[in-house]
Design an enzyme around this catalytic site. Structure first.
Site, PDB file in Angstrom:
ATOM      1  N   ASP A 185       0.816  -1.212   0.000  1.00  0.00           N
ATOM      2  CA  ASP A 185       0.000   0.000   0.000  1.00  0.00           C
ATOM      3  C   ASP A 185       0.854   1.268   0.000  1.00  0.00           C
ATOM      4  O   ASP A 185       2.080   1.212   0.162  1.00  0.00           O
ATOM      5  CB  ASP A 185      -0.961  -0.003   1.209  1.00  0.00           C
ATOM      6  CG  ASP A 185      -0.311  -0.577   2.473  1.00  0.00           C
ATOM      7  OD1 ASP A 185       0.927  -0.496   2.580  1.00  0.00           O
ATOM      8  OD2 ASP A 185      -1.028  -1.100   3.333  1.00  0.00           O
ATOM      9  N   HIS A 217      -7.178  -4.743  10.089  1.00  0.00           N
ATOM     10  CA  HIS A 217      -6.899  -4.555   8.656  1.00  0.00           C
ATOM     11  C   HIS A 217      -5.636  -5.298   8.223  1.00  0.00           C
ATOM     12  O   HIS A 217      -4.733  -5.536   9.019  1.00  0.00           O
ATOM     13  CB  HIS A 217      -6.860  -3.064   8.272  1.00  0.00           C
ATOM     14  CG  HIS A 217      -5.674  -2.279   8.742  1.00  0.00           C
ATOM     15  ND1 HIS A 217      -5.741  -0.935   9.058  1.00  0.00           N
ATOM     16  CD2 HIS A 217      -4.358  -2.619   8.946  1.00  0.00           C
ATOM     17  CE1 HIS A 217      -4.549  -0.498   9.390  1.00  0.00           C
ATOM     18  NE2 HIS A 217      -3.694  -1.497   9.342  1.00  0.00           N
ATOM     19  N   ASN A 244      -7.386  -2.737  14.234  1.00  0.00           N
ATOM     20  CA  ASN A 244      -8.788  -2.954  13.827  1.00  0.00           C
ATOM     21  C   ASN A 244      -8.940  -4.159  12.905  1.00  0.00           C
ATOM     22  O   ASN A 244     -10.004  -4.356  12.314  1.00  0.00           O
ATOM     23  CB  ASN A 244      -9.336  -1.687  13.152  1.00  0.00           C
ATOM     24  CG  ASN A 244      -8.605  -1.365  11.846  1.00  0.00           C
ATOM     25  OD1 ASN A 244      -7.688  -2.069  11.454  1.00  0.00           O
ATOM     26  ND2 ASN A 244      -9.030  -0.305  11.180  1.00  0.00           N
ATOM     27  N   GLU A 269      -9.544  -1.790   5.284  1.00  0.00           N
ATOM     28  CA  GLU A 269     -10.173  -1.516   6.573  1.00  0.00           C
ATOM     29  C   GLU A 269     -11.414  -2.402   6.754  1.00  0.00           C
ATOM     30  O   GLU A 269     -11.898  -2.999   5.787  1.00  0.00           O
ATOM     31  CB  GLU A 269     -10.563  -0.033   6.640  1.00  0.00           C
ATOM     32  CG  GLU A 269      -9.397   0.942   6.478  1.00  0.00           C
ATOM     33  CD  GLU A 269      -8.516   1.049   7.728  1.00  0.00           C
ATOM     34  OE1 GLU A 269      -8.344   0.051   8.459  1.00  0.00           O
ATOM     35  OE2 GLU A 269      -7.968   2.149   7.967  1.00  0.00           O
TER      36      GLU A 269
HETATM   37  C1  F6R Z   1       1.387  -1.298   6.045  1.00  0.00           C
HETATM   38  C2  F6R Z   1       0.251  -2.208   6.151  1.00  0.00           C
HETATM   39  C3  F6R Z   1      -0.554  -2.256   7.415  1.00  0.00           C
HETATM   40  C4  F6R Z   1       0.316  -2.527   8.644  1.00  0.00           C
HETATM   41  C5  F6R Z   1      -0.525  -2.474   9.914  1.00  0.00           C
HETATM   42  C6  F6R Z   1       0.310  -2.695  11.155  1.00  0.00           C
HETATM   43  O1  F6R Z   1       2.019  -1.442   4.801  1.00  0.00           O
HETATM   44  O2  F6R Z   1      -0.035  -2.887   5.216  1.00  0.00           O
HETATM   45  O3  F6R Z   1      -1.530  -3.266   7.303  1.00  0.00           O
HETATM   46  O4  F6R Z   1       0.946  -3.766   8.514  1.00  0.00           O
HETATM   47  O5  F6R Z   1      -1.167  -1.221  10.004  1.00  0.00           O
HETATM   48  O6  F6R Z   1       1.190  -1.625  11.309  1.00  0.00           O
HETATM   49  P1  F6R Z   1       2.294  -1.632  12.457  1.00  0.00           P
HETATM   50  O7  F6R Z   1       3.264  -2.702  12.115  1.00  0.00           O
HETATM   51  O8  F6R Z   1       2.914  -0.256  12.367  1.00  0.00           O
HETATM   52  O9  F6R Z   1       1.590  -1.872  13.733  1.00  0.00           O
END
Ligand code: F6R
Length: 244
Positions: free
Chosen positions: A67, A138, A136, A143
């Site tokens: 992303d 995701h 959450n 989301e």
């Molecule tokens: C980022 C992504 C998100 C993160 C998730 C956890 O490229 O795809 O799904 O993996 O938000 O983020 P952290 O590791 O910062 O807790």
């Protein structure tokens, strides 16, 4: 689904990097999907160290990030492109032609998403998707409420996601929109490695692994996949173990 609870973040990083190194050892031209965020930082550091020791060769792999924020210039310090350049591409001297992140600054974001999806297909699909998980539930920036058959597209980010990722942005709030591989795109990967660390992930991990398959918990889509490995630190695993 194979679940391993490691001792802590150091072991999580080591195991994740070893999984990637083993794949590239067996098949150096593999196609990887990669996450950003706090969780995989140790994995990237470890991969760079293994690369310097000559124990992993990333030069023939093709890398697709999951992303990117919409409307953020590629050289903005909060962009995922900048994150990848800093943590992996530059230290491993990777060929830019083999590293892909959706262009958040494209004039036509829908066309950029279609181009990204086509680029993944043109490489023969993803061999291994490494994923983090949001508090959450995701995966990528899919989301809650995202369709399980969603493809790469522009999405609105939840306020909680914007706050959790806001550190490098003015006002402590990440952009409102992002481009993300869809859940359908992600679960077509041949193998998946899910990483989670920290108590703030415990509820999402439990819902994803043990709860019902529901679009309210995007990561629960992984229950459908035949080849998923999950690495958790004890805090992230705390509710799975108790309830299992
Ligand atoms: C980022 C992504 C998100 C993160 C998730 C956890 O490229 O795809 O799904 O993996 O938000 O983020 P952290 O590791 O910062 O807790």
């Amino acid at each position: 689904m194979r679940l391993t609870v490691v001792r802590g973040r150091v072991e999580l990083a080591e195991r994740a990097a070893e999984r990637v190194a083993a794949l590239l050892g067996a098949c150096p031209e593999s196609v990887l999907a990669l996450p950003t965020g706090r969780t995989p930082i140790g994995m990237y550091r470890r991969l760079v160290a293994l690369n310097r020791l000559g124990r992993v060769d990333l030069s023939r792999a093709t890398l697709f990030n999951l992303d990117e924020y919409a409307g953020v210039p590629a050289d903005h310090r909060g962009s995922f492109r900048a994150y990848m350049r800093r943590l992996l591409w530059a230290p491993c001297h990777l060929d830019p032609a083999r590293t892909h992140v959706p262009r958040g600054d494209a004039a036509d974001l829908a066309a950029e998403c279609a181009r990204y999806e086509a680029a993944i297909r043109a490489c023969g699909g993803i061999d291994l998707a490494v994923l983090g998980i949001g508090a959450n539930g995701h995966i990528g920036f899919n989301e809650p409420g995202s369709r399980f058959d969603s493809r790469t597209r522009v999405v609105d980010l939840d306020d909680s996601t914007r706050r959790a990722n806001g550190r490098l942005f003015e006002g402590g709030l990440a952009p409102a929109r992002a481009l993300t591989m869809g859940i359908g795109t992600i679960i077509e990967s041949r193998s998946i490695l899910l990483l989670a660390a920290g108590a703030d992930k415990a509820a999402a991990v439990r819902a994803a692994l043990r709860g019902p398959l529901t679009e309210a918990v995007p990561a629960s889509a992984l229950q459908r996949h035949p080849d998923v490995e999950v690495l958790l630190d004890p805090a992230a695993a705390s509710r799975v173990e108790r309830d299992a």
